[in-house]
Design a protein around this motif. Structure first.
Motif, PDB file in Angstrom:
ATOM      1  N   ASP A  84       0.837  -1.204   0.000  1.00  0.00           N
ATOM      2  CA  ASP A  84       0.000   0.000   0.000  1.00  0.00           C
ATOM      3  C   ASP A  84       0.871   1.253   0.000  1.00  0.00           C
ATOM      4  O   ASP A  84       0.592   2.208  -0.736  1.00  0.00           O
ATOM      5  CB  ASP A  84      -0.919   0.021   1.230  1.00  0.00           C
ATOM      6  CG  ASP A  84      -1.952  -1.077   1.224  1.00  0.00           C
ATOM      7  OD1 ASP A  84      -2.522  -1.362   0.148  1.00  0.00           O
ATOM      8  OD2 ASP A  84      -2.182  -1.660   2.307  1.00  0.00           O
ATOM      9  N   ALA A 116      -4.267   8.168  -5.302  1.00  0.00           N
ATOM     10  CA  ALA A 116      -4.779   7.154  -6.221  1.00  0.00           C
ATOM     11  C   ALA A 116      -5.319   7.777  -7.500  1.00  0.00           C
ATOM     12  O   ALA A 116      -5.629   7.080  -8.450  1.00  0.00           O
ATOM     13  CB  ALA A 116      -5.867   6.327  -5.543  1.00  0.00           C
ATOM     14  N   LEU A 120       0.721   3.963  -3.061  1.00  0.00           N
ATOM     15  CA  LEU A 120       0.320   5.346  -2.777  1.00  0.00           C
ATOM     16  C   LEU A 120       1.445   6.335  -3.068  1.00  0.00           C
ATOM     17  O   LEU A 120       1.219   7.390  -3.655  1.00  0.00           O
ATOM     18  CB  LEU A 120      -0.128   5.464  -1.319  1.00  0.00           C
ATOM     19  CG  LEU A 120      -1.406   4.694  -0.969  1.00  0.00           C
ATOM     20  CD1 LEU A 120      -1.561   4.583   0.543  1.00  0.00           C
ATOM     21  CD2 LEU A 120      -2.615   5.338  -1.612  1.00  0.00           C
ATOM     22  N   ALA A 158      -3.151   6.886   3.084  1.00  0.00           N
ATOM     23  CA  ALA A 158      -3.158   7.690   1.853  1.00  0.00           C
ATOM     24  C   ALA A 158      -3.013   9.168   2.181  1.00  0.00           C
ATOM     25  O   ALA A 158      -2.250   9.893   1.515  1.00  0.00           O
ATOM     26  CB  ALA A 158      -4.434   7.433   1.063  1.00  0.00           C
TER      27      ALA A 158
END
Length: 134
Positions: A6, A133, A10, A105
């Motif tokens: 992740d 994203a 990101l 994020a």
């Protein structure tokens, strides 16, 4: 629960971001400035934190200033921490296995904004891209 995959996804979605290393760990940089990086705890960190030392992966995250760092830690000490090594630095440590992906994020984007050149950051924000994203 967030993962290194992740973090990678990101971070690399942001303009000018590249993956590299810093002190032997993974790091994501913009114009040679690390904005998020793998930060295993060192012996002195563990000694300082004692039983509160996390056992899982730790992410180093650049923040705008020490006020932001202290606010994050005060708001959610189960996720955020620091050690004496980072006293005086605008960096917060994040228990990667305790942060959710939407919060990660936001952290990654804010870290990138703290380190990116002003023009690049302004262009990114002007394009309405506040989510890495997009």
């Amino acid at each position: 629960m967030a993962t290194w995959a992740d973090v990678r996804r990101l971070a690399l979605a942001l303009p000018g971001a590249v993956e590299g290393t810093s002190y032997g760990g993974q790091a994501w940089k913009v114009r040679d400035k690390a904005f998020v990086w793998e930060r295993p705890l060192r012996r002195a960190d563990v000694a300082h934190l004692g039983d509160a030392a996390p056992h899982g992966p730790v992410l180093g995250v650049a923040v705008a200033d020490e006020g932001v760092k202290h606010a994050l830690i005060a708001d959610d000490p189960a996720v955020y921490l620091t050690t004496p090594h980072f006293d005086g630095y605008a960096v917060v440590l994040v228990r990667l296995d305790a942060v959710d992906v939407p919060e990660l994020a936001e952290l990654v984007t804010e870290a990138w904004l703290a380190k990116a050149p002003k023009r690049l950051a302004q262009e990114h924000l002007a394009a309405g891209r506040t989510d890495p994203a997009t």
